[in-house]
Design a protein around this motif. Structure first.
Motif, PDB file in Angstrom:
ATOM      1  N   THR A 151       0.653  -0.908  -0.103  1.00  0.00           N
ATOM      2  CA  THR A 151       0.015  -0.071  -0.139  1.00  0.00           C
ATOM      3  C   THR A 151       0.912   1.179  -0.037  1.00  0.00           C
ATOM      4  O   THR A 151       1.820   1.151   0.382  1.00  0.00           O
ATOM      5  CB  THR A 151      -0.942  -0.059   1.041  1.00  0.00           C
ATOM      6  OG1 THR A 151      -0.057   0.151   2.465  1.00  0.00           O
ATOM      7  CG2 THR A 151      -1.794  -1.390   1.427  1.00  0.00           C
ATOM      8  N   GLN A 152       0.161   2.326  -0.705  1.00  0.00           N
ATOM      9  CA  GLN A 152       0.786   3.782  -0.296  1.00  0.00           C
ATOM     10  C   GLN A 152       0.126   4.625   0.402  1.00  0.00           C
ATOM     11  O   GLN A 152       0.448   5.799   0.756  1.00  0.00           O
ATOM     12  CB  GLN A 152       1.405   4.103  -1.762  1.00  0.00           C
ATOM     13  CG  GLN A 152       0.138   4.811  -2.710  1.00  0.00           C
ATOM     14  CD  GLN A 152       0.787   5.515  -3.727  1.00  0.00           C
ATOM     15  OE1 GLN A 152       1.791   6.167  -3.440  1.00  0.00           O
ATOM     16  NE2 GLN A 152       0.064   5.709  -4.921  1.00  0.00           N
ATOM     17  N   TYR A 153      -0.904   4.025   0.828  1.00  0.00           N
ATOM     18  CA  TYR A 153      -1.973   4.749   1.658  1.00  0.00           C
ATOM     19  C   TYR A 153      -2.403   4.158   2.843  1.00  0.00           C
ATOM     20  O   TYR A 153      -2.642   2.867   2.825  1.00  0.00           O
ATOM     21  CB  TYR A 153      -3.285   5.487   1.125  1.00  0.00           C
ATOM     22  CG  TYR A 153      -2.807   6.316  -0.230  1.00  0.00           C
ATOM     23  CD1 TYR A 153      -2.181   7.526  -0.208  1.00  0.00           C
ATOM     24  CD2 TYR A 153      -3.292   5.824  -1.536  1.00  0.00           C
ATOM     25  CE1 TYR A 153      -1.803   8.148  -1.219  1.00  0.00           C
ATOM     26  CE2 TYR A 153      -2.897   6.485  -2.544  1.00  0.00           C
ATOM     27  CZ  TYR A 153      -2.205   7.812  -2.469  1.00  0.00           C
ATOM     28  OH  TYR A 153      -1.797   8.410  -3.613  1.00  0.00           O
ATOM     29  N   ASP A 154      -2.666   4.668   4.226  1.00  0.00           N
ATOM     30  CA  ASP A 154      -3.084   3.713   5.461  1.00  0.00           C
ATOM     31  C   ASP A 154      -4.658   3.785   5.345  1.00  0.00           C
ATOM     32  O   ASP A 154      -5.292   4.709   5.616  1.00  0.00           O
ATOM     33  CB  ASP A 154      -2.602   4.439   6.497  1.00  0.00           C
ATOM     34  CG  ASP A 154      -0.974   4.145   6.763  1.00  0.00           C
ATOM     35  OD1 ASP A 154      -0.436   3.497   5.996  1.00  0.00           O
ATOM     36  OD2 ASP A 154      -0.463   4.819   7.627  1.00  0.00           O
ATOM     37  N   ILE A 155      -5.246   2.641   5.467  1.00  0.00           N
ATOM     38  CA  ILE A 155      -6.836   2.442   5.682  1.00  0.00           C
ATOM     39  C   ILE A 155      -6.885   1.241   6.493  1.00  0.00           C
ATOM     40  O   ILE A 155      -6.181   0.354   6.289  1.00  0.00           O
ATOM     41  CB  ILE A 155      -7.369   2.055   4.164  1.00  0.00           C
ATOM     42  CG1 ILE A 155      -7.293   3.377   3.170  1.00  0.00           C
ATOM     43  CG2 ILE A 155      -8.836   1.566   4.622  1.00  0.00           C
ATOM     44  CD1 ILE A 155      -8.139   2.898   1.799  1.00  0.00           C
TER      45      ILE A 155
END
Length: 227
Positions: A151-155
């Motif tokens: 990932t490159q975004y934290d969800i």
């Protein structure tokens, strides 16, 4: 968020296996301006809670959530995933294998439009699983397999729903889509990863998690039945 750092996050209950997996990462080609971080999470009763703990522990922009029995054999893995993320800021997550349409039963690999490749031993012996070929640099997916999810975004992982080890990957794929991000599978000239999981025996928790998946994501998986 540190965009010059990549974290390899693993839920661990087998130290020897994890050290072997870590050895492969340590021998990847790493760009000079990129820092590699290892986040080992132990004593968690679900993969979703372990991965959420990994997010809390790392400020890396790029996170590789991987099983302890995954060995990355593509020496250019780090450069390759960073290249894909840099191509399109809307790409939120990358996996090795996946499907374009999630079947109505929620089991992604039973789809007719699977693609990607990986070496896997779930039948008891190692084999190369070749789904449909990815023709461009990447192919957009509805869901990817959880052996490795980058990932490159934290969800947040849905530990409020999934307390075990099944269907968290399909769930997280849909969560990224809900946020407007793309989930993709890259083109691989040869396999990027070996997944030495061994023969898998499914227990009652598998079916329980599958039902939870279908309940939570009915609109995405089977919209025709949603009233």
């Amino acid at each position: 968020m540190n965009d010059k750092k990549i974290a390899f996050i693993t839920s661990v209950n087998d130290e020897e296996l994890y050290e072997e997996s870590k050895f492969y990462v340590e021998h990847l080609i790493t760009p000079e301006d990129i820092e590699v971080e290892f986040v080992k999470v132990k004593d968690f009763n679900s993969i979703t809670s372990a991965y959420n703990e990994g997010i809390r522990r790392s400020d890396a922009k790029y996170k590789v959530f991987m099983h302890q029995d995954v060995f990355i054999v593509n020496k250019n893995f780090i450069q390759d995933i960073l290249h894909i993320f840099n191509l399109n800021k809307n790409i939120g997550m990358i996996g090795m294998v996946g499907c374009k349409t999630i079947p109505t039963n929620g089991v992604w690999w039973e789809a007719s439009d699977c693609f990607g490749k990986v070496a896997d031993s779930h039948i008891g012996s190692m084999e190369i699983i070749n789904f449909n070929e990815v023709k461009d640099i990447y192919e957009e997916a509805a869901a990817i397999d959880g052996l490795i999810m980058i990932t490159q975004y934290d969800i947040p992982w849905r530990e409020d729903i999934f307390q075990g080890w099944h269907f968290y990957d399909v769930s997280h794929s849909i969560e990224f889509k809900r946020k407007g991000y793309k989930v993709v599978v890259p083109k691989q000239q040869s396999i990027w990863c070996i997944h030495d999981c061994g023969r898998i025996e499914l227990d009652f928790s598998y079916e329980d998690s599958r039902k939870k998946l279908l309940d939570e994501y009915a609109e995405e998986i089977n919209p025709l039945k949603v009233t």
